[in-house]
Write a protein that holds these residues in place. Sequence first.
Motif, PDB file in Angstrom:
ATOM      1  N   ARG A   1      -1.728   0.837   9.877  1.00 45.12           N
ATOM      2  CA  ARG A   1      -2.261   1.163   8.370  1.00 45.12           C
ATOM      3  C   ARG A   1      -3.659   1.261   8.402  1.00 45.12           C
ATOM      4  O   ARG A   1      -3.462   2.447   7.130  1.00 45.12           O
ATOM      5  CB  ARG A   1      -1.938  -0.284   7.934  1.00 45.12           C
ATOM      6  CG  ARG A   1      -1.508  -0.633   6.488  1.00 45.12           C
ATOM      7  CD  ARG A   1      -1.459  -2.091   6.091  1.00 45.12           C
ATOM      8  NE  ARG A   1      -2.617  -2.959   6.179  1.00 45.12           N
ATOM      9  CZ  ARG A   1      -2.590  -4.525   6.499  1.00 45.12           C
ATOM     10  NH1 ARG A   1      -1.267  -5.276   5.674  1.00 45.12           N
ATOM     11  NH2 ARG A   1      -3.901  -5.287   6.984  1.00 45.12           N
TER      12      ARG A   1
ATOM     13  N   ASP B   1      -6.590   1.320   2.399  1.00 42.07           N
ATOM     14  CA  ASP B   1      -5.578   2.096   3.571  1.00 42.07           C
ATOM     15  C   ASP B   1      -4.621   3.043   2.847  1.00 42.07           C
ATOM     16  O   ASP B   1      -4.430   3.928   4.009  1.00 42.07           O
ATOM     17  CB  ASP B   1      -4.733   0.994   4.163  1.00 42.07           C
ATOM     18  CG  ASP B   1      -5.935  -0.278   5.145  1.00 42.07           C
ATOM     19  OD1 ASP B   1      -6.695  -0.392   5.765  1.00 42.07           O
ATOM     20  OD2 ASP B   1      -4.972  -1.697   4.860  1.00 42.07           O
TER      21      ASP B   1
ATOM     22  N   ASN C   1       1.102  -5.067   2.788  1.00 37.53           N
ATOM     23  CA  ASN C   1      -0.656  -5.706   2.664  1.00 37.53           C
ATOM     24  C   ASN C   1      -1.174  -6.210   1.905  1.00 37.53           C
ATOM     25  O   ASN C   1       0.042  -7.209   1.628  1.00 37.53           O
ATOM     26  CB  ASN C   1      -1.529  -4.115   1.676  1.00 37.53           C
ATOM     27  CG  ASN C   1      -2.150  -3.958   3.171  1.00 37.53           C
ATOM     28  OD1 ASN C   1      -3.163  -5.041   3.183  1.00 37.53           O
ATOM     29  ND2 ASN C   1      -2.693  -2.588   2.755  1.00 37.53           N
TER      30      ASN C   1
ATOM     31  N   SER D   1       0.496  -1.384  -0.060  1.00 35.91           N
ATOM     32  CA  SER D   1      -0.194  -0.397   0.147  1.00 35.91           C
ATOM     33  C   SER D   1       1.110   1.297  -0.163  1.00 35.91           C
ATOM     34  O   SER D   1       2.027   1.271   1.112  1.00 35.91           O
ATOM     35  CB  SER D   1      -0.866   0.019   0.856  1.00 35.91           C
ATOM     36  OG  SER D   1      -1.954  -0.521   1.275  1.00 35.91           O
TER      37      SER D   1
END
Length: 538
Positions: A427, A461, A437, A293
């Motif tokens: 996160r 996120d 992630n 992410s």
Amino acid sequence: MKKRIFSVLLAAMMTVTMMSGTVMTVAAEETEGKELSVQVGPNPETIDPALNSAVDGGNMILHAFECLLTYDQDGNIAPGQAETWETSEDGLTWTFHLRDGLKWSDGSDLTANDFVYSWKRVCDPNVAAPYAETVLGMVEGYDAAIEGDLDALAVTAPDDKTLEVKLSSPCTYFDGLAAFATLSPVQQATVEANGDAWAIEPSTYVCNGPFYISEWVPSSHIIMTKNPYYWNADAIKLGSIKWNLIEDSNAAYSAYQNGEVLMIKDVPTEEIPSLKENEEFHVEPIIGTYYISYNTQVEPLDNALVRKALTLAIDREHVANTLMQGTYTAAPNFMGPGWQDTDGSDFYSNANNGEPYMSTTADIDGALAALEEAGYPNGEGLPVLHYITNDAGYHKVVAEYLQQAWKEIGVTLEVEIVEWSSFTPMRRNGEFEIARNGWVGDYKDPSNQLELMYSTNGNNDGKFSSEAFDAAIDTSRTTTDAAERSAALHEAEDIMMEESACCPLAYYNDFWLQSSKIEGMWHSPTGYWYFMYADIAE
């Protein structure tokens, strides 16, 4: 303002508590039966069905709660708390008929109104359920409910045994949502009387599934005992399940070798080469992607070209086949194999005109070109970037590899290892620049994973936001034409890959050790182990 439950912190203050009252009296004899000892993860962040978004917590919830529908061993939808159900001709009304005599684990009656309360609770902005939009966004009145008018949600109970749901647009996979743990029933009186604490104390963790929590020692174990009030209790052979809350894979492996546990999910990666010929070592594909992410709200990661450069610089073949020892598969797309397109074919095969979005080997020239276009030739002018991950499985070696790979394009990366109990809240709250992630599918419809990038999704996120992406998803949600829906979903993936919304690394497989003594359990493509009907051979 989102309200989060930091269950592990609260749980650390509690003492071991035993279930009291009628259930404990009846179930005392059950604990004399066989106890299955397993390890699927460390302290769960939460085991409140509305709040959980992790596989380990989900696996525990799966054994303590039961939704309207469930899945059988073949992965097919099966009756759960609802014995039958039907859909109106226009696909907008779903009606579920509950079984006779359903009970909570405290012996009190469970009715359709409990589902009404629980589903509306998922929409409560004060609860901030991360899955709310995913599981109820298609229900009539959702937009008003998520703003606080919970009664606007078109979920009603005409009588104690009937639940009626009206949708704003047809949803062909709504039966899969009705089987998803977020929509488990929770007991209103208990939740309202105990607030956040209801889901961390065994005495208040009232549930409706095959097991209930009888003991919880934080950082040690959770014991679930057979629930005598479960409608199918006669089919449950185990007296209890002991969930060993072990974070260190070497400790888990030692416990397995010593016979203290009969199944472990976290196998030390250094042991895998010697285990590949062991009949107790299992590797099975699941639908899901291991990815990175990017926090798209912070500089320089708000620049799609910077994200593209970081994404292109990675050798996914090396990650999957060397670092992950072939237990995962290199990912050139966000959506991997196993997701089902609207015509029943493989979504992955139909993506991007049948071509991968990017090479599975590093494209250093492409990465440097993207950095130069972004205004950072050879990485000059870029600040030091920071990456957070928890230390389990391959996460640490992947983080170390990223430092090396990105150094080749002039990027300096610092890595922070965070405990699991703190990692997921950080996160989700956006307290990161780049983060490890991953997503394992909850059902086979590709919207389940693609909608992670929708601007208002609670599991987004990285806070990626694209009007074009959202429009494509909106079309997929409202159209009744299967071909148009498929095109919209593929367009959504086109957009997010072009914008480097995240960085796919590998497609998941689950690998674990399981004693041959365990009989009658199964593992699902959604990454869960079903122990409820298991037995232990003598």
